[in-house]
Write an enzyme that holds these catalytic residues in place. Structure first.
Site, PDB file in Angstrom:
ATOM      1  CE  LYS A   1      16.585  64.303 -30.726  1.00 22.10           C
ATOM      2  NZ  LYS A   1      15.636  63.236 -30.470  1.00 22.10           N
TER       3      LYS A   1
ATOM      4  CE  LYS B   1      19.318  62.166 -24.311  1.00 22.63           C
ATOM      5  NZ  LYS B   1      17.980  61.957 -24.888  1.00 22.63           N
TER       6      LYS B   1
ATOM      7  CE  LYS C   1      17.129  54.983 -28.261  1.00 20.25           C
ATOM      8  NZ  LYS C   1      16.272  56.119 -28.538  1.00 20.25           N
TER       9      LYS C   1
HETATM   10  P1  TYM Z   1      14.170  57.620 -26.192  1.00 21.95           P
HETATM   11  O1  TYM Z   1      14.015  56.536 -27.203  1.00 21.95           O
HETATM   12  O2  TYM Z   1      15.149  58.694 -26.467  1.00 21.95           O
HETATM   13  O3  TYM Z   1      14.531  56.995 -24.797  1.00 21.95           O
HETATM   14  C1  TYM Z   1      13.783  55.933 -24.243  1.00 21.95           C
HETATM   15  C2  TYM Z   1      13.733  56.094 -22.740  1.00 21.95           C
HETATM   16  O4  TYM Z   1      15.050  56.119 -22.197  1.00 21.95           O
HETATM   17  C3  TYM Z   1      15.229  57.308 -21.424  1.00 21.95           C
HETATM   18  N1  TYM Z   1      16.606  57.780 -21.592  1.00 21.95           N
HETATM   19  C4  TYM Z   1      17.432  58.069 -20.586  1.00 21.95           C
HETATM   20  N2  TYM Z   1      17.272  58.022 -19.249  1.00 21.95           N
HETATM   21  C5  TYM Z   1      18.335  58.390 -18.493  1.00 21.95           C
HETATM   22  N3  TYM Z   1      19.534  58.776 -18.999  1.00 21.95           N
HETATM   23  C6  TYM Z   1      19.733  58.835 -20.332  1.00 21.95           C
HETATM   24  N4  TYM Z   1      20.907  59.198 -20.822  1.00 21.95           N
HETATM   25  C7  TYM Z   1      18.647  58.466 -21.194  1.00 21.95           C
HETATM   26  N5  TYM Z   1      18.507  58.418 -22.543  1.00 21.95           N
HETATM   27  C8  TYM Z   1      17.238  58.009 -22.764  1.00 21.95           C
HETATM   28  C9  TYM Z   1      14.237  58.311 -22.009  1.00 21.95           C
HETATM   29  O5  TYM Z   1      13.938  59.314 -21.076  1.00 21.95           O
HETATM   30  C10 TYM Z   1      13.062  57.410 -22.322  1.00 21.95           C
HETATM   31  O6  TYM Z   1      12.289  57.186 -21.171  1.00 21.95           O
HETATM   32  N6  TYM Z   1      10.240  60.604 -26.971  1.00 21.95           N
HETATM   33  C11 TYM Z   1      10.686  59.358 -26.353  1.00 21.95           C
HETATM   34  C12 TYM Z   1       9.981  58.133 -26.890  1.00 21.95           C
HETATM   35  C13 TYM Z   1       8.500  58.171 -26.779  1.00 21.95           C
HETATM   36  C14 TYM Z   1       7.742  57.974 -25.593  1.00 21.95           C
HETATM   37  C15 TYM Z   1       6.374  58.048 -26.007  1.00 21.95           C
HETATM   38  C16 TYM Z   1       8.078  57.773 -24.269  1.00 21.95           C
HETATM   39  C17 TYM Z   1       7.627  58.351 -27.801  1.00 21.95           C
HETATM   40  N7  TYM Z   1       6.343  58.264 -27.340  1.00 21.95           N
HETATM   41  C18 TYM Z   1       5.343  57.907 -25.089  1.00 21.95           C
HETATM   42  C19 TYM Z   1       7.047  57.630 -23.345  1.00 21.95           C
HETATM   43  C20 TYM Z   1       5.699  57.701 -23.754  1.00 21.95           C
HETATM   44  C21 TYM Z   1      12.155  59.183 -26.641  1.00 21.95           C
HETATM   45  O7  TYM Z   1      12.681  59.767 -27.554  1.00 21.95           O
HETATM   46  O8  TYM Z   1      12.743  58.254 -25.864  1.00 21.95           O
END
Ligand code: TYM
Length: 332
Positions: free
Chosen positions: A112, A197, A200
């Site tokens: 990023k 991947k 969003k």
């Molecule tokens: P984020 O918002 O990018 O994604 C949320 C959740 O969706 C999963 N995910 C996916 N799983 C499979 N295939 C994909 N293409 C895909 N895109 C997203 C992510 O693995 C995630 O589980 N850093 C985290 C948010 C966060 C968080 C936390 C998560 C902040 N604090 C504490 C768990 C615990 C994130 O950016 O997720």
């Protein structure tokens, strides 16, 4: 009882990847089996260039979609990160535990950060410290399990390292959590670019299925998915990433094993058609429930208010203990 914590970042419209990789298991498994907290992690959305009104709108929409996807506030706690001060409070202590070197090694920071620079933007310091805030999210609740997609594995590893290091230095304070991943679709790939991947915040949405896409748009995106130059249907992520991705999605949406499903197909066209219909069927009830909930924002607000209050009660004593453990004088 096992404690679960997970979160979702309001940086774009939620995708099929978010649902299959994380949210679906939160609703189907974790909220029933564990003491579970699920959070819209809005502070994390400020680590890259952002539009304040959009973040506010997406925070509401993400919370509404989490409920639409089946989270039940009678079974779990749903809240917004910035409503609970303990995340930021603990993050600072963990910044005093983590090192500059280990944060610079994080893959998402490298990717990023490079993207921001390529777009002529400066890299916010919070992009570097992001995984520390994420560790605070998890450790503030003494979570045992963190159900996430594959892409979050490295961040949860860092969380474990920080918990262990803090405990060794200051006495046992934090539970050391572990990441859990779904058996299939832990990494859903972009339909137009199966090497990346499904994310969003991608600029092009042609390869991304959003949870709120209508049925015809879902069909169009799946039918136009990039496949591979071969013709036989096999599940091989290395040599046939496009087809393997469709098989993973089909298996996750309709049940079954991706490699076994491959045997049932002799053409890409039939595989795409069945995958499209399986995705449409999976998303239909979520879209319907989302429309109902979006018309009742009073209810969503109430869920978030009660959720934040429960989350605060859980996190505050633990974060207070961590403050005392590092040597900070309690308020007199
Ligand atoms: P984020 O918002 O990018 O994604 C949320 C959740 O969706 C999963 N995910 C996916 N799983 C499979 N295939 C994909 N293409 C895909 N895109 C997203 C992510 O693995 C995630 O589980 N850093 C985290 C948010 C966060 C968080 C936390 C998560 C902040 N604090 C504490 C768990 C615990 C994130 O950016 O997720």
């Amino acid at each position: 009882m096992t404690r679960t914590f997970s979160g979702i970042k309001p940086t774009g419209h939620l995708t099929l990847g978010n649902y299959l990789g994380a949210m679906r298991r939160w609703a189907d498994v974790d909220q029933h089996r564990t003491d579970a907290l699920f959070c819209v992690v809005d502070l994390h959305a400020l680590t890259v260039e952002h539009d304040p009104a959009r973040v506010r709108r997406l925070t509401r929409q993400s919370a509404t979609l989490m409920l639409a996807a089946g989270l039940d506030p009678r079974l779990c706690t749903v809240f917004v990160q910035s409503h609970v001060d303990e995340h930021a409070r603990l993050s600072y202590l963990l910044e005093c535990t983590a090192t500059d070197g280990e944060l610079r090694r994080m893959i998402q920071y490298k990717e990023k950060g490079a993207r921001a620079q390529a777009e002529g933007q400066s890299v916010r310091l919070s992009l570097l410290t992001y995984p520390v805030l994420m560790a605070a999210d998890i450790l503030a609740y003494a979570a045992d399990e963190v159900p996430v997609g594959e892409d979050q594995r490295q961040h949860v590893e860092l969380t474990r390292d920080l918990a262990v290091r803090f405990n060794q230095r200051y006495g046992h304070t934090f539970t050391v959590p572990k990441a859990t991943h779904p058996p299939v679709a832990a990494r859903v790939m972009d339909l137009q670019d199966p090497g990346s991947k499904m994310g969003k915040s991608h600029a092009s949405t042609a390869g991304i299925v959003h949870l709120l896409d209508d049925a015809d748009l879902v069909r169009k995106k799946v039918m136009r998915a990039v496949t591979d130059s071969g013709t036989d249907v096999v599940h091989d992520r290395e040599s046939r990433p496009g087809v393997a991705n469709l098989l993973d999605i089909l298996a996750a949406c309709s049940g079954g094993d991706p490699a076994e499903l491959a045997d049932a197909y002799t053409s890409y066209g039939a595989l795409k058609k069945d995958t499209a219909e399986a995705v449409v069927d999976t998303l239909a009830p979520i879209r319907k429930r989302h429309a109902e909930l979006a018309a009742d924002q009073g209810y969503v607000d109430q869920v978030l208010r009660e959720g934040a209050s429960r989350a605060r009660e859980t996190a505050r004593p633990l974060v207070d203990r961590a403050y005392r453990a590092v040597g900070l004088l309690p308020a007199v």
